[in-house]
Write a protein that holds these residues in place. Structure first.
Motif, PDB file in Angstrom:
ATOM      1  N   ALA A 171      19.660 -11.525  47.976  1.00 31.52           N
ATOM      2  CA  ALA A 171      20.687 -12.011  47.044  1.00 31.52           C
ATOM      3  C   ALA A 171      21.641 -12.978  47.738  1.00 31.52           C
ATOM      4  O   ALA A 171      21.650 -13.100  48.971  1.00 31.52           O
ATOM      5  CB  ALA A 171      21.472 -10.825  46.485  1.00 31.52           C
ATOM      6  N   SER A 199      25.880 -14.646  47.205  1.00 30.97           N
ATOM      7  CA  SER A 199      27.111 -14.622  46.410  1.00 30.97           C
ATOM      8  C   SER A 199      27.186 -15.895  45.571  1.00 30.97           C
ATOM      9  O   SER A 199      26.599 -16.919  45.929  1.00 30.97           O
ATOM     10  CB  SER A 199      28.331 -14.507  47.324  1.00 30.97           C
ATOM     11  N   ALA A 200      27.919 -15.828  44.459  1.00 34.28           N
ATOM     12  CA  ALA A 200      28.000 -16.972  43.544  1.00 34.28           C
ATOM     13  C   ALA A 200      28.578 -18.200  44.247  1.00 34.28           C
ATOM     14  O   ALA A 200      28.191 -19.334  43.955  1.00 34.28           O
ATOM     15  CB  ALA A 200      28.844 -16.601  42.329  1.00 34.28           C
ATOM     16  N   ARG A 226      19.620  -3.054  43.736  1.00 35.19           N
ATOM     17  CA  ARG A 226      20.637  -3.904  43.081  1.00 35.19           C
ATOM     18  C   ARG A 226      21.968  -3.165  42.959  1.00 35.19           C
ATOM     19  O   ARG A 226      23.027  -3.768  43.105  1.00 35.19           O
ATOM     20  CB  ARG A 226      20.154  -4.358  41.695  1.00 35.19           C
ATOM     21  N   SER A 284      25.537  -4.343  44.446  1.00 28.07           N
ATOM     22  CA  SER A 284      26.769  -4.432  43.633  1.00 28.07           C
ATOM     23  C   SER A 284      27.927  -3.746  44.341  1.00 28.07           C
ATOM     24  O   SER A 284      29.045  -4.270  44.366  1.00 28.07           O
ATOM     25  CB  SER A 284      26.571  -3.772  42.265  1.00 28.07           C
ATOM     26  N   SER A 322      31.147 -11.953  43.001  1.00 27.21           N
ATOM     27  CA  SER A 322      29.989 -12.036  42.099  1.00 27.21           C
ATOM     28  C   SER A 322      28.797 -12.602  42.861  1.00 27.21           C
ATOM     29  O   SER A 322      28.949 -13.353  43.824  1.00 27.21           O
ATOM     30  CB  SER A 322      30.308 -12.842  40.846  1.00 27.21           C
ATOM     31  N   TRP A 323      27.613 -12.194  42.446  1.00 27.85           N
ATOM     32  CA  TRP A 323      26.397 -12.510  43.204  1.00 27.85           C
ATOM     33  C   TRP A 323      25.219 -12.569  42.255  1.00 27.85           C
ATOM     34  O   TRP A 323      25.290 -12.137  41.108  1.00 27.85           O
ATOM     35  CB  TRP A 323      26.140 -11.437  44.271  1.00 27.85           C
ATOM     36  N   ARG A 324      24.097 -13.102  42.762  1.00 24.97           N
ATOM     37  CA  ARG A 324      22.860 -13.076  41.973  1.00 24.97           C
ATOM     38  C   ARG A 324      21.681 -12.786  42.890  1.00 24.97           C
ATOM     39  O   ARG A 324      21.704 -13.148  44.082  1.00 24.97           O
ATOM     40  CB  ARG A 324      22.646 -14.401  41.233  1.00 24.97           C
TER      41      ARG A 324
END
Ligand SMILES: [Zn+2]
Length: 307
Positions: free
Chosen positions: A15, A17-18, A219, A223, A230-232
């Motif tokens: 993942a 981070s945004a 996931r 979190s 925020s992340w994806r």
């Protein structure tokens, strides 16, 4: 209670981070840590050390591509000896501990004494990225608890500020109840307070195995570790305990012993038995097969070395 051992749902999630400043990997490794324990027949302290090292190699392998491989070695002077785990981009991982029967009393914090079993020494990371020589670097062990050692390795050998958490929770019957971990890494150029915030968040988290035991997915672990950031997810991949050994490979090792060694093996033992250190698979060449191999090697000749 969620018994993860009956579900082969070990997984690794990569993942970012945004804002692009923090990359991360989280892995659930309960099933593969239990598979390693079962194959090595390891005692709890060794199971915890091996499970943490296997999980670390899963996290390291997340950045690989194609046929690339990573090998993590913990070389300590404690009673457990060497711990080794390797992983690839496909999510295959395997490992062993030199002395799997080491079991020490619980430490002052009533935890398995992994540090005492590992001792002092070095951590080595070898990345085989398909070049002629693999890239290897190392750092001293700072605690022997493996997560802290890997954190120090990232900071000092790769200059990447990181937060690493690794955990193995062991049941009363000595099997693995839950295992997993995560790594967060700050990209170059990010302000210093980013790593401090991540460290503080990780310090306030429950142990990663407590989350996994309650049913958290990779996931969910991410979190919690990212906290307010925020992340994806970039990639999710199943992982498994897998070994590439085969009778062919074992035969190649025997051939490399050369004519004289094979002859004495045949004359003294009459057969050859090789056990894979990683998966404990046993390979056997009976008298006929060993004699045939010896004749072939002695006739064709392994290359003779002349000084
Ligand atoms: Zn094997």
């Amino acid at each position: 209670m969620n018994d993860l051992r009956t579900e082969a749902r070990d997984v690794r999630v990569r993942a970012i981070s945004a804002d692009g400043r923090v990359r991360a990997v989280a892995a659930i490794t309960s099933h593969l840590a239990e598979e390693a324990r079962r194959r090595q027949n390891s005692a709890p302290t060794a199971t915890a050390a091996l499970g943490r090292t296997l999980t670390a190699s899963v996290l390291l392998a997340a950045s690989l591509k194609g046929d690339q491989k990573v090998t993590l070695r913990i070389l300590g002077d404690g009673p457990m000896g060497t711990i080794l785990a390797d992983g690839n981009a496909d999510g295959d991982v395997r490992g062993y501990v030199q002395n799997p029967f080491v079991d020490l009393p619980l430490n002052d914090r009533r935890k398995l004494d992994v540090a005492g079993a590992v001792g002092r020494g070095t951590i080595h990371v070898l990345r085989d990225v398909g070049l002629r020589h693999p890239y290897e670097s190392s750092a001293p062990l700072v605690s022997g608890e493996i997560a802290e050692d890997l954190t120090y390795y990232f900071a000092h050998s790769e200059q990447v500020p990181s937060v690493v958490s690794l955990g193995v929770l062991i049941d009363r019957d000595e099997s693995v109840l839950a295992a997993g971990g995560f790594v967060l890494q700050v990209m170059p150029g990010a302000p210093d307070d980013v790593i401090r915030t991540l460290e503080a968040q990780a310090g306030a988290m429950p142990p990663v195995t407590a989350l996994i035991q309650r049913g958290a997915t990779a996931r969910d672990v991410l979190s919690t570790a990212f906290g307010a950031l925020s992340w994806r997810a970039l990639e999710e991949r199943p992982i498994r305990y897998a070994c590439a050994c085969s009778l062919d490979r074992v035969t190649q090792v025997l051939v490399s012993l050369g004519c004289e060694e094979l002859r004495s093996l045949y004359e003294e033992q009459g057969r050859a038995e090789v056990t894979c250190r990683f998966c404990a698979e046993r390979y056997e060449l009976d008298a006929g097969a060993l004699r045939e191999l010896m004749h072939r090697v002695c006739r064709d000749g392994a290359p003779t070395v002349v000084n």
